[in-house]
Design an enzyme around this catalytic site. Structure first.
Site, PDB file in Angstrom:
ATOM      1  N   ASP A  13      -1.097 -15.334  69.726  1.00  0.00           N
ATOM      2  CA  ASP A  13      -0.918 -14.540  68.277  1.00  0.00           C
ATOM      3  C   ASP A  13      -0.848 -15.286  67.083  1.00  0.00           C
ATOM      4  O   ASP A  13      -0.019 -14.950  66.158  1.00  0.00           O
ATOM      5  CB  ASP A  13       0.385 -13.680  68.575  1.00  0.00           C
ATOM      6  N   LYS A  16      -6.052 -15.948  65.567  1.00  0.00           N
ATOM      7  CA  LYS A  16      -7.289 -16.543  65.715  1.00  0.00           C
ATOM      8  C   LYS A  16      -8.172 -15.563  65.363  1.00  0.00           C
ATOM      9  O   LYS A  16      -9.473 -16.104  64.940  1.00  0.00           O
ATOM     10  CB  LYS A  16      -7.441 -16.848  67.196  1.00  0.00           C
ATOM     11  N   GLY A  40      -5.652 -10.094  72.734  1.00  0.00           N
ATOM     12  CA  GLY A  40      -5.899  -8.836  71.740  1.00  0.00           C
ATOM     13  C   GLY A  40      -6.313  -9.678  70.339  1.00  0.00           C
ATOM     14  O   GLY A  40      -5.523 -10.472  69.683  1.00  0.00           O
ATOM     15  N   HIS A  41      -7.646  -9.612  70.096  1.00  0.00           N
ATOM     16  CA  HIS A  41      -7.891 -10.111  68.693  1.00  0.00           C
ATOM     17  C   HIS A  41      -8.394  -8.828  67.520  1.00  0.00           C
ATOM     18  O   HIS A  41      -9.009  -8.068  67.776  1.00  0.00           O
ATOM     19  CB  HIS A  41      -9.389 -10.941  68.823  1.00  0.00           C
ATOM     20  N   GLN A 225      -5.127 -16.615  74.141  1.00  0.00           N
ATOM     21  CA  GLN A 225      -4.089 -16.940  74.171  1.00  0.00           C
ATOM     22  C   GLN A 225      -3.517 -18.261  73.317  1.00  0.00           C
ATOM     23  O   GLN A 225      -4.094 -18.549  72.279  1.00  0.00           O
ATOM     24  CB  GLN A 225      -3.458 -17.179  75.793  1.00  0.00           C
TER      25      GLN A 225
HETATM   26  P1  IMP Z   1      -0.758 -12.792  81.705  1.00  0.00           P
HETATM   27  O1  IMP Z   1      -1.708 -13.449  80.868  1.00  0.00           O
HETATM   28  O2  IMP Z   1      -0.852 -11.159  81.492  1.00  0.00           O
HETATM   29  O3  IMP Z   1      -0.535 -13.294  83.285  1.00  0.00           O
HETATM   30  O4  IMP Z   1       0.647 -13.126  80.930  1.00  0.00           O
HETATM   31  C1  IMP Z   1       1.450 -14.134  81.019  1.00  0.00           C
HETATM   32  C2  IMP Z   1       2.192 -14.632  80.012  1.00  0.00           C
HETATM   33  O5  IMP Z   1       1.267 -14.854  78.805  1.00  0.00           O
HETATM   34  C3  IMP Z   1       3.093 -13.567  79.293  1.00  0.00           C
HETATM   35  O6  IMP Z   1       4.173 -14.276  78.695  1.00  0.00           O
HETATM   36  C4  IMP Z   1       2.262 -12.923  78.298  1.00  0.00           C
HETATM   37  O7  IMP Z   1       2.973 -12.197  77.300  1.00  0.00           O
HETATM   38  C5  IMP Z   1       1.455 -14.074  77.727  1.00  0.00           C
HETATM   39  N1  IMP Z   1       0.240 -13.590  77.182  1.00  0.00           N
HETATM   40  C6  IMP Z   1      -0.994 -13.355  77.622  1.00  0.00           C
HETATM   41  N2  IMP Z   1      -1.963 -13.079  76.668  1.00  0.00           N
HETATM   42  C7  IMP Z   1      -1.500 -13.407  75.621  1.00  0.00           C
HETATM   43  C8  IMP Z   1      -2.033 -13.214  74.237  1.00  0.00           C
HETATM   44  O8  IMP Z   1      -3.322 -12.837  73.897  1.00  0.00           O
HETATM   45  N3  IMP Z   1      -1.040 -13.563  73.320  1.00  0.00           N
HETATM   46  C9  IMP Z   1       0.315 -13.880  73.599  1.00  0.00           C
HETATM   47  N4  IMP Z   1       0.838 -13.966  74.575  1.00  0.00           N
HETATM   48  C10 IMP Z   1      -0.025 -13.578  75.729  1.00  0.00           C
END
Ligand code: IMP
Length: 431
Positions: A13, A16, A40-41, A225
């Site tokens: 977040d 990007k 989420g972009h 991420q």
């Molecule tokens: P997962 O990727 O759904 O397995 O989540 C694992 C961790 O990564 C959690 O803390 C999510 O909130 C975090 N996370 C996954 N994708 C994003 C993203 O695009 N932005 C911020 N945090 C993310």
């Protein structure tokens, strides 16, 4: 520079979407190399808002090739819906403009079910706070050699064999969690139902990218991420299940590491995190509340409120090193407008010993007390600034101090979600 990798240098977040969009105008190919639709972009182009999760950001710009690399885990049903929704906004998507690596593992409904059931069953302290989209279980099946991959959709017998192998693993797991066994026929039917829509996009991406590279195309690798969520270098186990750092751009697409010419780290001027896990500079007070409100810190994917805190220079120095970052894009500086005093975390105190990095041991992390440096804030607005001269002196000092502390120069400075509100210092694609 021909090929640029963009990575988030914090917990995701960082903003990007805007920078990738800005760079994608200069690129011929835009390529995702890890993660899935947990990302989420948000892109704002001419006032129009596009929300992308699985598609590379290049799709909204005409004349670019968008690529989903093998390092991604792909939910084909979600992808088809996302394609429909951006088509409804006037974006053209065809097999000429979108390619998916044939060796990309699929996220199946059973992965989301397992992800959510595990999170529900987890006790306090072991919950990860995942997005619930099945990312972890899908990567587990990939390394467990029981994934269904895009290419498997082409042949009925192979598809059945792959599904059966996956179910041998999943049914006992589901029993343990009190979930019904998988309805094999329904799953196969659902997969057969989307095969014809997905297969036209399937391609040997590694081959195409290497050819494009030789022909002089500019390739932009779009990370999702952030490096602190990296499965190896992040705050394990509170991480995502993929490698997020820049080296993954090579293994997640099939291009050699030598093909990467520039790594741009995206860095927010303060820190946020969604989900559970350590966050040394987190603010549980009015300042944290204010960062969240001014920065609109709610997740694009889950709508969850993001945790907010001061800029942690020790962590960003670490992620710049593990990703080999050449320059950063500093985002959301305007959110800091109006703070009388700003703090930057410069290291940690661990039982009286000063550390300039965050150790991996969880119980040491919990005992690390952030060491702060205070800086004077500014009352003027920096929103929409397009040159250094538009910035108050204290804001320039803050940026310079960030550069010094993380050991990496600012290449771009972003001062609002609008793409033109950007101060360019170094163009990552410049020769
Ligand atoms: P997962 O990727 O759904 O397995 O989540 C694992 C961790 O990564 C959690 O803390 C999510 O909130 C975090 N996370 C996954 N994708 C994003 C993203 O695009 N932005 C911020 N945090 C993310």
């Amino acid at each position: 520079m021909a090929n640029v990798v963009v990575v988030g240098a914090q917990w995701g977040d960082e903003g990007k979407g805007k920078i990738v969009d800005w760079l994608s105008e200069r690129a011929d190919v835009v390529c995702r190399f890890q993660g899935g639709h947990n990302a989420g972009h948000t892109l704002v182009i001419d006032g129009k808002v596009y929300k992308l999760h699985a598609l590379p950001s290049g799709v909204v710009r005409g004349g670019k090739l968008s690529v989903i690399g093998n390092g991604v885990v792909l939910d084909p049903w979600h992808l088809l819906k996302e394609i429909e929704s951006v088509r409804a906004q006037g974006v053209e998507i065809t097999p000429e403009t979108l390619m998916i690596a044939e060796n990309t593992p699929l996220i199946l409904p059973i992965h989301g079910e397992l992800d959510r059931a595990r999170e529900e069953a987890a006790s306090k302290g072991t919950k990860i706070g995942t997005t619930g989209r099945g990312i972890g279980p899908a990567y587990e099946d990939k390394v467990g050699r029981r994934a269904v991959r895009v290419a498997d959709l082409a042949d009925a017998a192979t598809l059945e064999a792959r599904v059966d192998r996956a179910l041998q693993h999943h049914d006992p797991l589901r029993r343990g969690l009190g979930i019904e066994p998988v309805d094999r026929e329904a799953l196969l039917e659902a997969l057969r139902g989307i095969a014809e829509q997905i297969l036209p996009y399937a391609a040997p991406v590694w081959k195409m990218l290497n050819e494009k590279r030789k022909a002089g195309s500019r390739i932009l690798f779009e990370g999702a991420q952030g490096a602190l969520l990296d499965i190896d270098f992040g705050t394990y186990p509170f991480v995502t299940s993929s490698n997020v750092i820049a080296g993954q751009a090579a293994t997640g697409t099939g291009i050699g590491p030598g093909a990467i010419d520039y790594v741009l780290g995206i860095v927010k001027a303060y820190t946020t995190r969604v989900g559970e896990g350590p966050f040394p500079s987190e603010l549980d007070d009015a300042d944290g509340q204010r960062l969240g409100e001014r920065g609109h810190e709610f997740g694009t994917t889950t709508g969850r409120k993001r945790r907010c805190g001061w800029f942690d220079a020790a962590l960003v120095r670490q992620t710049c090193a593990t990703s080999g970052v050449n320059g950063i894009s500093l985002t959301k500086l305007d959110v800091l407008d109006g703070f009388e005093t700003l703090k930057i975390c410069v290291g940690y105190d661990l039982d009286g010993k000063r550390l300039d990095y965050l150790p991996f041991a969880s119980e040491e992390q919990a005992r690390c007390v952030p060491v702060y440096e205070e800086m004077e804030g500014w009352s003027e607005s920096t929103e929409g600034a397009r040159s250094w001269a538009d910035l108050p002196g204290a804001a320039v000092k803050y940026v310079r101090r960030v550069e010094e502390l993380i050991g990496c120069p600012v290449a771009l400075l972003s001062t609002s979600p609008e793409r033109d509100d950007t101060i360019l210092v170094t163009d990552p694609f410049a020769d």
